[in-house]
Design a protein around this motif. Structure first.
Motif, PDB file in Angstrom:
ATOM      1  N   GLY A   1       0.797  -1.216   0.000  1.00 38.33           N
ATOM      2  CA  GLY A   1       0.000   0.000   0.000  1.00 38.33           C
ATOM      3  C   GLY A   1       0.829   1.264   0.000  1.00 38.33           C
ATOM      4  O   GLY A   1       0.293   2.352  -0.238  1.00 38.33           O
TER       5      GLY A   1
ATOM      6  N   LEU B   1      -1.752   9.861  -4.579  1.00 41.09           N
ATOM      7  CA  LEU B   1      -2.661   9.570  -5.679  1.00 41.09           C
ATOM      8  C   LEU B   1      -3.297  10.853  -6.209  1.00 41.09           C
ATOM      9  O   LEU B   1      -3.432  11.029  -7.429  1.00 41.09           O
ATOM     10  CB  LEU B   1      -3.739   8.587  -5.223  1.00 41.09           C
ATOM     11  CG  LEU B   1      -3.252   7.178  -4.867  1.00 41.09           C
ATOM     12  CD1 LEU B   1      -4.403   6.332  -4.336  1.00 41.09           C
ATOM     13  CD2 LEU B   1      -2.633   6.508  -6.092  1.00 41.09           C
TER      14      LEU B   1
ATOM     15  N   THR C   1      -1.965   6.497   5.457  1.00 38.68           N
ATOM     16  CA  THR C   1      -3.169   6.524   4.623  1.00 38.68           C
ATOM     17  C   THR C   1      -3.367   7.910   4.017  1.00 38.68           C
ATOM     18  O   THR C   1      -3.670   8.045   2.824  1.00 38.68           O
ATOM     19  CB  THR C   1      -4.405   6.138   5.459  1.00 38.68           C
ATOM     20  OG1 THR C   1      -4.215   4.836   6.008  1.00 38.68           O
ATOM     21  CG2 THR C   1      -5.662   6.157   4.603  1.00 38.68           C
TER      22      THR C   1
ATOM     23  N   PRO D   1       1.985   3.314  -4.566  1.00 42.77           N
ATOM     24  CA  PRO D   1       1.814   4.747  -4.815  1.00 42.77           C
ATOM     25  C   PRO D   1       3.129   5.482  -5.082  1.00 42.77           C
ATOM     26  O   PRO D   1       3.162   6.405  -5.897  1.00 42.77           O
ATOM     27  CB  PRO D   1       1.154   5.250  -3.517  1.00 42.77           C
ATOM     28  CG  PRO D   1       0.434   4.065  -2.984  1.00 42.77           C
ATOM     29  CD  PRO D   1       1.327   2.905  -3.308  1.00 42.77           C
TER      30      PRO D   1
ATOM     31  N   LEU E   1      -5.710  -1.600  -2.136  1.00 43.07           N
ATOM     32  CA  LEU E   1      -6.965  -2.226  -1.715  1.00 43.07           C
ATOM     33  C   LEU E   1      -6.822  -3.742  -1.640  1.00 43.07           C
ATOM     34  O   LEU E   1      -7.272  -4.375  -0.665  1.00 43.07           O
ATOM     35  CB  LEU E   1      -8.079  -1.854  -2.684  1.00 43.07           C
ATOM     36  CG  LEU E   1      -9.474  -2.436  -2.387  1.00 43.07           C
ATOM     37  CD1 LEU E   1      -9.966  -1.944  -1.035  1.00 43.07           C
ATOM     38  CD2 LEU E   1     -10.458  -2.053  -3.489  1.00 43.07           C
TER      39      LEU E   1
ATOM     40  N   LEU F   1      -4.577   5.638 -11.512  1.00 37.71           N
ATOM     41  CA  LEU F   1      -5.113   5.241 -10.220  1.00 37.71           C
ATOM     42  C   LEU F   1      -4.825   3.783  -9.865  1.00 37.71           C
ATOM     43  O   LEU F   1      -5.364   3.273  -8.875  1.00 37.71           O
ATOM     44  CB  LEU F   1      -6.631   5.486 -10.192  1.00 37.71           C
ATOM     45  CG  LEU F   1      -7.057   6.942 -10.402  1.00 37.71           C
ATOM     46  CD1 LEU F   1      -8.573   7.054 -10.372  1.00 37.71           C
ATOM     47  CD2 LEU F   1      -6.437   7.859  -9.360  1.00 37.71           C
TER      48      LEU F   1
ATOM     49  N   VAL G   1      -0.775   8.317   1.252  1.00 35.31           N
ATOM     50  CA  VAL G   1      -1.119   7.583   0.025  1.00 35.31           C
ATOM     51  C   VAL G   1      -2.194   8.328  -0.751  1.00 35.31           C
ATOM     52  O   VAL G   1      -2.122   8.471  -1.981  1.00 35.31           O
ATOM     53  CB  VAL G   1      -1.588   6.155   0.374  1.00 35.31           C
ATOM     54  CG1 VAL G   1      -2.230   5.498  -0.833  1.00 35.31           C
ATOM     55  CG2 VAL G   1      -0.409   5.324   0.867  1.00 35.31           C
ATOM     56  N   VAL G   2      -3.197   8.838  -0.033  1.00 33.74           N
ATOM     57  CA  VAL G   2      -4.264   9.607  -0.696  1.00 33.74           C
ATOM     58  C   VAL G   2      -3.682  10.853  -1.362  1.00 33.74           C
ATOM     59  O   VAL G   2      -4.038  11.193  -2.497  1.00 33.74           O
ATOM     60  CB  VAL G   2      -5.358   9.995   0.328  1.00 33.74           C
ATOM     61  CG1 VAL G   2      -6.348  10.972  -0.296  1.00 33.74           C
ATOM     62  CG2 VAL G   2      -6.083   8.751   0.816  1.00 33.74           C
TER      63      VAL G   2
ATOM     64  N   ALA H   1      -4.065   2.492  -6.236  1.00 30.79           N
ATOM     65  CA  ALA H   1      -5.166   2.325  -5.294  1.00 30.79           C
ATOM     66  C   ALA H   1      -5.686   0.894  -5.312  1.00 30.79           C
ATOM     67  O   ALA H   1      -6.091   0.350  -4.282  1.00 30.79           O
ATOM     68  CB  ALA H   1      -6.293   3.301  -5.629  1.00 30.79           C
TER      69      ALA H   1
END
Length: 334
Positions: free
Chosen positions: A106, A322, A315, A110, A300, A293, A318-319, A296
């Motif tokens: 995760g 992206l 988190t 990214p 997931l 994307l 990572v957001v 992601a």
């Protein structure tokens, strides 16, 4: 193979976007699945076998294109840029799969998506300007990368069951290696994108075929070297009177692993075909954002299937990564 889509569109193109946007999103999903499979398989199957096996399948799929569009060996630009793209892609995919195997998927995926910075940098060096959206995207992506990767160096994780890639007691070192590999993957994918875009301007099929041939050649050479090292090691152990494993592969490749390896190659081919169709006929700014994307999907799947857990700050990072990559893709294509 893996880690990114092919930028073959021309700026300013428009088209019936709902269907094309769906194709770009499908490309991201397929690339994300293939990257997850590559990282997960590389935790129990030697990396070179995953790379070579999947590339054989991808090359066979690309070869079918020659039935409708011939190879043009006389086009020097397509041959040269396709070869550069192939070498960079071979390095990028190997680094990504290894990074995903030893690190937190995760986070690694990214970070590898920062590959978009390479073609953007090339564009800026050749006269492009930084618009507001592109500038914001760059800043957001950098901040997100710091937030996502920083806590990795203090994380302690037990070795995964049946996973020869993890070394118990040295997680900080593994974390550093995985982030470094993600950055190498980003550089490789970004360089490959530049080569594919430049070569496609001369001839797309010739560029794609040369890319596939070079990637396959690199992995064949690496596989041969890997076999040679294993045989020499076994001979040295026998010479010292120690037992040596006669098998070239240190573990049995199960049927489902072979299917997964073949699936990686086919998924990448289908993902790039979906992206190419969308990008050649659609609005590049929309298509590029949706096609960026795929990390992601990796995050997931690793959360759902491997039980990976990110800290809240990771988190958020990572957001941001992206979002920044999406902004960079939109800003550079606008």
């Amino acid at each position: 193979m893996g880690g990114g889509a092919w930028p073959t569109a021309r700026l300013g193109q428009t088209g019936p976007m709902p269907g094309l946007a769906f194709l770009a999103l499908v490309s991201s999903v397929l690339l994300g699945i293939s990257d997850y499979l590559g990282g997960a398989l590389s935790r129990r199957v030697p990396l070179i076998i995953v790379l070579l096996g999947s590339q054989v399948v991808a090359s066979m799929a690309i070869a079918a294109r020659l039935l409708v569009d011939p190879f043009r060996g006389d086009l020097a630009d397509a041959v040269m840029w396709g070869s550069i793209a192939g070498l960079a892609q071979a390095i990028g995919v190997a680094a990504l799969f290894r990074g995903l195997a030893i690190g937190t998927m995760g986070v690694v995926a990214p970070v590898s998506a920062l590959s978009v910075l390479v073609p953007v940098s090339v564009g800026l060096a050749t006269g492009d300007t930084i618009g507001p959206l592109l500038g914001v995207g760059l800043a957001v992506a950098v901040v997100g990368s710091v937030l996502a990767t920083g806590p990795e160096f203090g994380r302690r994780r037990p070795a995964a069951s049946g996973d020869y890639a993890f070394v118990a007691g040295r997680p900080p070192r593994r974390a550093a290696q995985s982030i470094a590999l993600a950055l190498i993957a980003a550089a490789g994918f970004g360089t490959s994108q530049v080569g594919l875009a430049r070569g496609a301007a001369a001839d797309l099929t010739t560029t794609l075929v040369m890319t596939a041939v070079v990637v396959l050649g690199v992995y064949i050479v690496a596989f041969s070297a890997w076999i040679h090292v294993r045989l020499r090691g076994a001979a040295a152990r026998l010479h010292r009177g120690r037992p040596a494993m006669p098998a070239l592969v240190p573990m049995r490749i199960r049927g489902r692993d072979a299917v997964a390896i073949a699936s990686i190659g086919m998924l990448v081919y289908l993902a790039n075909a979906a992206y190419g169709t969308a990008a050649q006929a659609g609005t590049l700014s929309v298509v590029a954002v949706l096609a960026s994307l795929y990390p992601a999907v990796v995050a997931l799947l690793s959360w759902r299937l491997l039980g990976e857990r990110l800290r809240p700050v990771q988190t958020a990072g990572v957001v941001l990564v992206l979002a920044g990559v999406a902004a960079i893709a939109a800003g550079s294509a606008a």
